[in-house]
Scaffold this motif. Structure first.
Motif, PDB file in Angstrom:
ATOM      1  N   LEU A   1       0.828  -1.016   0.105  1.00 42.68           N
ATOM      2  CA  LEU A   1       0.070  -0.108   0.172  1.00 42.68           C
ATOM      3  C   LEU A   1       0.835   1.216   0.055  1.00 42.68           C
ATOM      4  O   LEU A   1       1.938   1.441   0.753  1.00 42.68           O
ATOM      5  CB  LEU A   1      -1.045  -0.045   1.185  1.00 42.68           C
ATOM      6  N   VAL A   2       0.599   2.211  -0.596  1.00 43.21           N
ATOM      7  CA  VAL A   2       1.121   3.678  -0.755  1.00 43.21           C
ATOM      8  C   VAL A   2       0.291   4.518   0.091  1.00 43.21           C
ATOM      9  O   VAL A   2      -1.131   4.577  -0.126  1.00 43.21           O
ATOM     10  CB  VAL A   2       1.540   4.173  -1.972  1.00 43.21           C
ATOM     11  N   VAL A   3       0.743   5.296   1.115  1.00 46.16           N
ATOM     12  CA  VAL A   3      -0.062   6.027   1.961  1.00 46.16           C
ATOM     13  C   VAL A   3       0.208   7.455   1.545  1.00 46.16           C
ATOM     14  O   VAL A   3       1.481   7.951   1.759  1.00 46.16           O
ATOM     15  CB  VAL A   3       0.213   5.818   3.590  1.00 46.16           C
TER      16      VAL A   3
ATOM     17  N   SER B   1       4.518   7.336   1.499  1.00 49.15           N
ATOM     18  CA  SER B   1       5.184   6.097   2.115  1.00 49.15           C
ATOM     19  C   SER B   1       4.428   4.878   1.474  1.00 49.15           C
ATOM     20  O   SER B   1       3.393   4.651   1.197  1.00 49.15           O
ATOM     21  CB  SER B   1       5.188   6.049   3.641  1.00 49.15           C
ATOM     22  N   VAL B   2       5.714   3.863   0.924  1.00 49.90           N
ATOM     23  CA  VAL B   2       5.151   2.493   0.480  1.00 49.90           C
ATOM     24  C   VAL B   2       5.326   1.580   1.521  1.00 49.90           C
ATOM     25  O   VAL B   2       6.446   1.452   2.275  1.00 49.90           O
ATOM     26  CB  VAL B   2       6.052   2.217  -0.746  1.00 49.90           C
ATOM     27  N   VAL B   3       4.237   0.916   2.159  1.00 46.62           N
ATOM     28  CA  VAL B   3       4.381   0.016   3.244  1.00 46.62           C
ATOM     29  C   VAL B   3       3.774  -1.289   2.857  1.00 46.62           C
ATOM     30  O   VAL B   3       2.745  -1.580   2.121  1.00 46.62           O
ATOM     31  CB  VAL B   3       3.319   0.630   4.276  1.00 46.62           C
TER      32      VAL B   3
ATOM     33  N   ARG C   1       4.167  -4.500   8.040  1.00 48.97           N
ATOM     34  CA  ARG C   1       4.288  -3.393   8.382  1.00 48.97           C
ATOM     35  C   ARG C   1       5.603  -2.713   8.317  1.00 48.97           C
ATOM     36  O   ARG C   1       5.939  -1.834   8.963  1.00 48.97           O
ATOM     37  CB  ARG C   1       3.732  -3.008  10.100  1.00 48.97           C
ATOM     38  N   GLU C   2       6.181  -3.058   7.311  1.00 50.26           N
ATOM     39  CA  GLU C   2       7.633  -2.686   7.041  1.00 50.26           C
ATOM     40  C   GLU C   2       7.613  -1.765   5.781  1.00 50.26           C
ATOM     41  O   GLU C   2       6.885  -1.620   5.086  1.00 50.26           O
ATOM     42  CB  GLU C   2       8.407  -3.762   6.469  1.00 50.26           C
ATOM     43  N   VAL C   3       8.147  -0.302   6.442  1.00 49.76           N
ATOM     44  CA  VAL C   3       8.076   0.877   5.381  1.00 49.76           C
ATOM     45  C   VAL C   3       9.178   0.585   4.276  1.00 49.76           C
ATOM     46  O   VAL C   3      10.267   0.747   4.678  1.00 49.76           O
ATOM     47  CB  VAL C   3       8.082   2.037   6.348  1.00 49.76           C
ATOM     48  N   ARG C   4       8.918   0.573   3.016  1.00 51.74           N
ATOM     49  CA  ARG C   4       9.850   0.227   1.990  1.00 51.74           C
ATOM     50  C   ARG C   4      10.480   1.532   1.796  1.00 51.74           C
ATOM     51  O   ARG C   4      11.802   1.516   1.528  1.00 51.74           O
ATOM     52  CB  ARG C   4       9.130  -0.420   0.779  1.00 51.74           C
ATOM     53  N   HIS C   5       9.663   2.596   1.630  1.00 52.29           N
ATOM     54  CA  HIS C   5      10.428   3.832   1.233  1.00 52.29           C
ATOM     55  C   HIS C   5       9.253   5.053   1.617  1.00 52.29           C
ATOM     56  O   HIS C   5       8.057   4.860   1.554  1.00 52.29           O
ATOM     57  CB  HIS C   5      10.583   4.129  -0.195  1.00 52.29           C
TER      58      HIS C   5
ATOM     59  N   ASP D   1       7.129   8.495  -8.149  1.00 56.36           N
ATOM     60  CA  ASP D   1       8.560   8.397  -7.801  1.00 56.36           C
ATOM     61  C   ASP D   1       8.671   7.767  -6.615  1.00 56.36           C
ATOM     62  O   ASP D   1      10.065   6.853  -6.631  1.00 56.36           O
ATOM     63  CB  ASP D   1       9.283   9.889  -7.876  1.00 56.36           C
ATOM     64  N   VAL D   2       8.161   7.916  -5.448  1.00 51.50           N
ATOM     65  CA  VAL D   2       8.274   7.087  -4.644  1.00 51.50           C
ATOM     66  C   VAL D   2       8.114   5.673  -4.633  1.00 51.50           C
ATOM     67  O   VAL D   2       8.847   4.565  -4.148  1.00 51.50           O
ATOM     68  CB  VAL D   2       7.279   7.497  -3.205  1.00 51.50           C
ATOM     69  N   ILE D   3       6.988   5.228  -5.363  1.00 49.92           N
ATOM     70  CA  ILE D   3       6.677   3.961  -5.703  1.00 49.92           C
ATOM     71  C   ILE D   3       8.034   3.234  -6.539  1.00 49.92           C
ATOM     72  O   ILE D   3       8.496   2.071  -6.376  1.00 49.92           O
ATOM     73  CB  ILE D   3       5.469   3.792  -6.297  1.00 49.92           C
ATOM     74  N   VAL D   4       8.547   3.834  -7.463  1.00 50.61           N
ATOM     75  CA  VAL D   4       9.551   3.459  -8.164  1.00 50.61           C
ATOM     76  C   VAL D   4      10.609   3.250  -7.283  1.00 50.61           C
ATOM     77  O   VAL D   4      11.343   2.420  -7.438  1.00 50.61           O
ATOM     78  CB  VAL D   4       9.843   4.652  -9.233  1.00 50.61           C
ATOM     79  N   ARG D   5      11.095   4.186  -6.383  1.00 52.81           N
ATOM     80  CA  ARG D   5      12.283   3.887  -5.801  1.00 52.81           C
ATOM     81  C   ARG D   5      12.214   3.051  -4.467  1.00 52.81           C
ATOM     82  O   ARG D   5      13.255   2.507  -4.210  1.00 52.81           O
ATOM     83  CB  ARG D   5      12.403   5.417  -4.893  1.00 52.81           C
ATOM     84  N   SER D   6      10.986   2.557  -4.155  1.00 51.50           N
ATOM     85  CA  SER D   6      10.581   1.421  -3.214  1.00 51.50           C
ATOM     86  C   SER D   6      10.753   0.119  -3.998  1.00 51.50           C
ATOM     87  O   SER D   6      11.039  -0.922  -3.286  1.00 51.50           O
ATOM     88  CB  SER D   6       9.303   1.574  -2.734  1.00 51.50           C
ATOM     89  N   ASP D   7      10.925   0.131  -5.249  1.00 54.22           N
ATOM     90  CA  ASP D   7      11.218  -0.993  -5.910  1.00 54.22           C
ATOM     91  C   ASP D   7      10.110  -2.139  -5.629  1.00 54.22           C
ATOM     92  O   ASP D   7      10.289  -3.433  -5.392  1.00 54.22           O
ATOM     93  CB  ASP D   7      12.562  -1.589  -5.830  1.00 54.22           C
TER      94      ASP D   7
END
Length: 436
Positions: free
Chosen positions: A76-78, A89-91, A96-100, A188-194
């Motif tokens: 999920l992206v918040v 944030s990508v979680v 409940r780990e925050v990817r980016h 961009d945040v989703i892309v950086r979170s891979d």
């Protein structure tokens, strides 16, 4: 209002609430570690300790999972657009780990309010405020217009500087560039979170604007979830995570109850505590100093568990008799060794032949004193009883030559001659041989 002032207000509000209401637990959501340190300092100045800090992203996930809004979404992206900035944030919803995560203050609710203010001033319907207080009042009026446009198509709000008049179409055209910039940042945040995402959770006060959901869904290509009252999602999620932090009182281990009560019920002794029902313990008396007369009857003075039993007394008397017999046997052996054995045996042999008894005074003596101990033999005849008496202590007046040493005489230096008697056959008669 500065950020430091906001933490102070939070601490004051929490302190007053805890002092007036019975609250079991308090949780405060924080955005960053810097903000968490500022909140702790403010709470310490208010002397408030019954609280805990939880991250905002965890509070938002807790509320969304509790309501079921993100059911079936693992990544999920918040999207949190508030008055001071935008946080994306990508979680992972399972761990409940925050990817980016990223945050910016270029896009915020205050920025959207300023767009409305400048548009109203540029239209000529609103005069530019001359002082900061007038400017703050105009900003509050523009914020109210923004909130009403979230559910209305147009708004008209009077003020000292003039009338704020705005339609929803004009408002969306004002904020379109800013909303698209926020969507680009989210991508961009989703892309950086891979990590691919399966949904967008839009929270914050600005999430009420219908344009934000439309733009995000067009840019992300995934469903956009806007909870009811999105501005209170973090606060309600923090309340779900609140736990009391005061040390709990020690819990006594419960006493297992009996399987069933007695037939007659419980009496007063059963229901009273042990320290009331138990008999008082007696202190042992200190032993007094023993007197010589106290040892005459040791069994009478000793307690029951120390007193000897009758069997032990019988064994004690039997042991005493054995010791007495053994002592007499040893004394008899000593007497025989000192020279009384030949006299006794010789006298026995003479008495058996019928000759008169020989006085012990006629025996040769080499010493002036006789032994003081004489032991009677084991037999009970009258002749043996007469021999058992100790010889009288007499001093010889004339010395006689020592008797000639026979084959049965032994001489030990320092002792009188020892004569080994010859026992006649009549003393121990043998049975006659059987007749053939």
């Amino acid at each position: 209002m500065t950020e430091h002032r906001a933490e102070e207000l939070v601490a004051e509000a929490v302190g007053v609430t805890l002092a007036t209401d019975q609250i079991g637990a308090t949780a405060i959501a924080y955005r960053s570690e810097q903000q968490a340190r500022a909140v702790r300092a403010a709470m310490a100045r208010q002397q408030v300790t019954n609280y805990e800090l939880v991250p905002e992203i965890f509070a938002a996930l807790e509320f969304a999972q509790a309501t079921g809004d993100i059911r079936g979404i693992s990544s999920l992206v918040v999207y949190d657009l508030g008055s001071t900035g935008l946080s994306v944030s990508v979680v992972d919803t399972q761990t409940r780990e925050v990817r980016h995560s990223e945050r910016t203050s270029d896009i915020s609710g205050d920025y959207l309010d300023s767009l409305i203010r400048e548009q109203q001033i540029a239209s000529g319907r609103i005069a530019h405020p001359q002082d900061p207080a007038g400017l703050a009042a105009l900003d509050a009026l523009c914020r109210e217009a923004k909130e009403q446009l979230s559910s209305n198509t147009a708004v008209a709000l009077p003020s000292e500087q003039g009338l704020v008049l705005l339609a929803q179409e004009n408002f969306e055209s004002l904020i379109m560039l800013a909303i698209e910039s926020s969507a680009r940042m989210t991508r961009d945040v989703i892309v950086r979170s891979d990590r691919p995402v399966h949904g967008v959770l839009a929270i914050g006060g600005c999430a009420r604007i219908p344009l934000i959901g439309k733009v995000l869904e067009r840019w992300m290509g995934v469903p956009v979830i806007v909870p009811e009252s999105p501005e209170t999602v973090i606060a309600r999620g923090a309340a779900l995570l609140a736990r009391p932090v005061r040390p709990a009182a020690p819990v006594a281990h419960p006493v297992p109850a009996p399987s069933q009560a007695p037939a007659g019920g419980y009496g007063d002794e059963d229901l009273s505590p042990a320290w009331l029902s138990a008999p008082p313990k007696r202190r042992p008396k200190r032993p007094k100093a023993a007197q010589p007369d106290d040892f005459d009857d040791i069994d009478g003075l000793a307690p029951d568990w120390l007193a000897a039993n009758p069997r032990r007394r019988e064994k004690r008397e039997l042991n005493g008799a054995v010791l007495t017999v053994s002592a007499l046997t040893v004394v008899a052996a000593i007497g025989l060794g000192l020279g009384y054995g030949p006299q006794v045996l010789e006298r026995d042999s003479h008495s058996s032949e019928g000759s008169p008894s020989i006085s012990p005074t006629g025996l040769p003596r080499t010493t002036t004193l006789d032994p003081q101990i004489a032991v009677a033999p084991a037999t009970t005849t009258e002749t043996e009883e007469s021999v058992a008496a100790p010889p009288p202590r007499r001093q010889t007046t004339s010395s006689q030559p020592p008797p000639s040493q026979g084959p049965n005489t032994f001489v030990v230096p320092g002792l009188p001659p020892i004569v080994v008697p010859t026992i006649p056959p009549e003393v121990f008669p043998f049975p006659p041989p059987p007749q053939r």
